[in-house]
Design a protein around this motif. Structure first.
Motif, PDB file in Angstrom:
ATOM      1  N   GLU A   1      -3.344  10.446  10.612  1.00  0.00           N
ATOM      2  CA  GLU A   1      -2.396  10.328   9.397  1.00  0.00           C
ATOM      3  C   GLU A   1      -1.047  10.729   9.895  1.00  0.00           C
ATOM      4  O   GLU A   1      -0.939  11.757  10.731  1.00  0.00           O
TER       5      GLU A   1
ATOM      6  N   ARG B   1       3.065  10.123   3.598  1.00  0.00           N
ATOM      7  CA  ARG B   1       2.206  10.296   4.708  1.00  0.00           C
ATOM      8  C   ARG B   1       1.134   8.870   4.589  1.00  0.00           C
ATOM      9  O   ARG B   1       0.970   8.392   3.364  1.00  0.00           O
ATOM     10  N   GLN B   2       0.638   8.472   5.963  1.00  0.00           N
ATOM     11  CA  GLN B   2       0.051   7.295   5.728  1.00  0.00           C
ATOM     12  C   GLN B   2      -1.021   7.461   6.977  1.00  0.00           C
ATOM     13  O   GLN B   2      -0.934   7.883   7.883  1.00  0.00           O
TER      14      GLN B   2
END
Length: 187
Positions: free
Chosen positions: A179, A142-143
Protein backbone atom coordinates in the motif's frame (compact mmCIF):
# COMPACT_ATOMS: atom_id res chain seq x y z
CA UNK A 1 -19.82 70.03 -10.71
CA UNK A 2 -21.20 66.68 -11.88
CA UNK A 3 -18.31 66.43 -14.31
CA UNK A 4 -15.71 66.45 -11.46
CA UNK A 5 -17.55 64.05 -9.12
CA UNK A 6 -18.18 61.34 -11.73
CA UNK A 7 -14.49 60.41 -12.19
CA UNK A 8 -14.00 60.42 -8.41
CA UNK A 9 -17.08 58.19 -7.96
CA UNK A 10 -15.87 55.79 -10.66
CA UNK A 11 -12.42 55.63 -9.07
CA UNK A 12 -13.94 54.91 -5.66
CA UNK A 13 -16.16 52.18 -7.17
CA UNK A 14 -13.17 50.63 -8.93
CA UNK A 15 -11.13 50.56 -5.71
CA UNK A 16 -14.07 49.01 -3.85
CA UNK A 17 -14.47 46.36 -6.56
CA UNK A 18 -10.81 45.48 -6.38
CA UNK A 19 -10.99 44.95 -2.65
CA UNK A 20 -14.02 42.67 -3.02
CA UNK A 21 -12.46 40.37 -5.62
CA UNK A 22 -11.37 37.20 -3.86
CA UNK A 23 -7.71 36.37 -4.07
CA UNK A 24 -6.77 33.49 -6.34
CA UNK A 25 -5.76 30.17 -4.82
CA UNK A 26 -2.38 30.09 -3.13
CA UNK A 27 0.24 28.36 -5.18
CA UNK A 28 0.43 24.66 -4.42
CA UNK A 29 3.39 23.41 -2.44
CA UNK A 30 6.08 21.65 -4.45
CA UNK A 31 6.53 18.11 -3.14
CA UNK A 32 9.58 16.02 -4.01
CA UNK A 33 10.77 12.66 -2.74
CA UNK A 34 14.51 12.17 -3.20
CA UNK A 35 16.19 8.76 -3.03
CA UNK A 36 17.70 7.93 0.32
CA UNK A 37 19.42 4.89 1.78
CA UNK A 38 19.15 1.55 -0.03
CA UNK A 39 20.16 -1.57 1.91
CA UNK A 40 20.07 -5.29 1.16
CA UNK A 41 19.90 -7.76 4.05
CA UNK A 42 19.26 -11.47 4.54
CA UNK A 43 15.54 -11.62 5.49
CA UNK A 44 15.69 -14.03 8.43
CA UNK A 45 16.43 -12.31 11.73
CA UNK A 46 16.87 -8.90 10.14
CA UNK A 47 16.05 -5.40 11.30
CA UNK A 48 16.05 -2.47 8.93
CA UNK A 49 15.36 1.13 9.90
CA UNK A 50 15.45 4.06 7.50
CA UNK A 51 17.89 6.79 8.59
CA UNK A 52 16.60 9.84 10.47
CA UNK A 53 13.93 11.76 8.49
CA UNK A 54 13.60 9.06 5.81
CA UNK A 55 10.68 6.70 5.13
CA UNK A 56 10.28 3.48 3.16
CA UNK A 57 9.49 3.96 -0.53
CA UNK A 58 10.27 0.46 -1.81
CA UNK A 59 10.98 -3.15 -0.96
CA UNK A 60 12.06 -6.19 -2.94
CA UNK A 61 12.86 -9.81 -2.10
CA UNK A 62 14.60 -12.73 -3.83
CA UNK A 63 14.56 -16.33 -2.65
CA UNK A 64 13.34 -17.90 0.58
CA UNK A 65 13.65 -16.55 4.15
CA UNK A 66 17.43 -16.75 3.78
CA UNK A 67 17.31 -14.75 0.57
CA UNK A 68 17.99 -11.06 0.18
CA UNK A 69 15.52 -8.28 0.93
CA UNK A 70 16.24 -4.81 -0.42
CA UNK A 71 14.81 -1.76 1.34
CA UNK A 72 14.68 1.68 -0.32
CA UNK A 73 14.16 4.84 1.71
CA UNK A 74 13.38 8.35 0.59
CA UNK A 75 13.60 11.91 1.91
CA UNK A 76 10.53 14.12 1.47
CA UNK A 77 10.91 17.82 0.62
CA UNK A 78 8.19 20.47 0.46
CA UNK A 79 9.19 23.70 -1.25
CA UNK A 80 12.83 22.61 -0.94
CA UNK A 81 12.71 22.10 2.85
CA UNK A 82 13.05 18.55 4.21
CA UNK A 83 10.13 17.00 6.07
CA UNK A 84 10.78 15.79 9.63
CA UNK A 85 9.80 12.20 10.46
CA UNK A 86 8.74 11.63 14.06
CA UNK A 87 8.98 7.94 14.94
CA UNK A 88 6.04 7.42 17.26
CA UNK A 89 5.89 3.63 17.17
CA UNK A 90 9.15 2.79 18.98
CA UNK A 91 8.07 -0.76 19.88
CA UNK A 92 6.62 -1.53 16.47
CA UNK A 93 3.52 -3.45 15.49
CA UNK A 94 3.99 -7.23 15.47
CA UNK A 95 2.35 -9.41 12.81
CA UNK A 96 2.62 -13.06 11.70
CA UNK A 97 4.72 -13.01 8.52
CA UNK A 98 2.80 -15.83 6.86
CA UNK A 99 -0.61 -14.12 7.14
CA UNK A 100 -0.85 -10.42 7.85
CA UNK A 101 -2.40 -7.17 6.68
CA UNK A 102 -0.53 -4.18 8.15
CA UNK A 103 -1.39 -0.52 7.55
CA UNK A 104 0.15 2.47 9.33
CA UNK A 105 -2.07 4.82 11.31
CA UNK A 106 -3.44 7.81 9.37
CA UNK A 107 -0.77 10.18 8.02
CA UNK A 108 2.12 7.91 8.99
CA UNK A 109 4.61 6.10 6.75
CA UNK A 110 6.61 2.92 7.34
CA UNK A 111 10.09 3.75 8.69
CA UNK A 112 11.41 0.24 9.31
CA UNK A 113 10.74 -3.49 9.20
CA UNK A 114 12.10 -6.24 11.43
CA UNK A 115 11.71 -9.97 10.78
CA UNK A 116 12.37 -12.72 13.31
CA UNK A 117 12.94 -16.32 12.21
CA UNK A 118 11.67 -18.06 9.08
CA UNK A 119 8.39 -17.66 7.18
CA UNK A 120 6.50 -18.59 10.36
CA UNK A 121 8.23 -15.89 12.40
CA UNK A 122 7.07 -12.41 13.29
CA UNK A 123 7.37 -9.29 11.19
CA UNK A 124 7.40 -6.00 13.07
CA UNK A 125 6.61 -2.70 11.37
CA UNK A 126 7.71 0.75 12.57
CA UNK A 127 6.03 3.96 11.48
CA UNK A 128 6.46 7.69 11.78
CA UNK A 129 4.39 10.86 11.39
CA UNK A 130 5.49 13.57 8.98
CA UNK A 131 5.87 17.27 9.78
CA UNK A 132 6.94 20.25 7.69
CA UNK A 133 7.88 23.43 9.50
CA UNK A 134 5.96 22.20 12.55
CA UNK A 135 2.73 21.38 10.68
CA UNK A 136 1.39 17.89 9.94
CA UNK A 137 1.80 16.47 6.46
CA UNK A 138 -1.02 14.34 5.07
CA UNK A 139 -0.70 10.99 3.32
CA UNK A 140 -3.84 10.64 1.26
CA UNK A 141 -5.24 8.86 -0.61
CA UNK A 142 -3.77 5.40 -0.14
CA UNK A 143 -3.81 2.70 -2.77
CA UNK A 144 -3.05 -1.02 -2.76
CA UNK A 145 -0.87 -2.26 -5.60
CA UNK A 146 -1.41 -5.66 -7.25
CA UNK A 147 -0.27 -8.92 -5.66
CA UNK A 148 3.29 -10.11 -6.41
CA UNK A 149 5.16 -13.33 -5.58
CA UNK A 150 7.21 -12.76 -2.44
CA UNK A 151 10.18 -14.84 -3.65
CA UNK A 152 10.97 -12.75 -6.74
CA UNK A 153 9.76 -9.16 -6.76
CA UNK A 154 10.62 -5.51 -6.36
CA UNK A 155 8.10 -2.77 -5.61
CA UNK A 156 8.71 0.97 -5.65
CA UNK A 157 6.44 3.89 -4.76
CA UNK A 158 5.22 6.17 -7.52
CA UNK A 159 5.76 9.91 -7.75
CA UNK A 160 5.20 11.63 -4.38
CA UNK A 161 4.23 8.33 -2.71
CA UNK A 162 5.49 6.55 0.41
CA UNK A 163 4.88 3.03 1.75
CA UNK A 164 1.98 2.86 4.21
CA UNK A 165 1.18 -0.85 4.33
CA UNK A 166 1.96 -4.43 3.34
CA UNK A 167 -0.07 -7.64 3.14
CA UNK A 168 1.42 -11.11 2.90
CA UNK A 169 -0.01 -14.62 2.75
CA UNK A 170 1.90 -17.90 2.82
CA UNK A 171 5.62 -18.60 2.90
CA UNK A 172 8.31 -17.24 0.57
CA UNK A 173 6.30 -18.63 -2.36
CA UNK A 174 3.21 -16.77 -1.17
CA UNK A 175 1.83 -13.41 -2.22
CA UNK A 176 2.69 -9.87 -1.14
CA UNK A 177 0.80 -6.65 -1.73
CA UNK A 178 1.95 -3.10 -0.93
CA UNK A 179 0.00 0.00 0.00
CA UNK A 180 1.34 3.41 -0.99
CA UNK A 181 -0.02 6.84 -0.09
CA UNK A 182 0.44 10.23 -1.74
CA UNK A 183 2.12 13.03 0.19
CA UNK A 184 0.00 16.18 0.35
CA UNK A 185 0.27 19.43 2.22
CA UNK A 186 -2.48 21.97 2.65
CA UNK A 187 -0.75 24.36 5.04
Amino acid sequence: MLKNTLPAALAAAAVAALTLVPAGPASAATIEIRPGQVSTLKQSNSKFMCPTNEVLIGRGHRGDENGDTTFSCGRIYIDGVQVTVLRLDIWGTTTDENNHDYHTPANEAITGIRHDGDENGDTIYYSGALFWQGKAVQITPRQLEGWVRENNHASMAGTNQVMTGRRHTGDENGWTQYEYGWISYSG
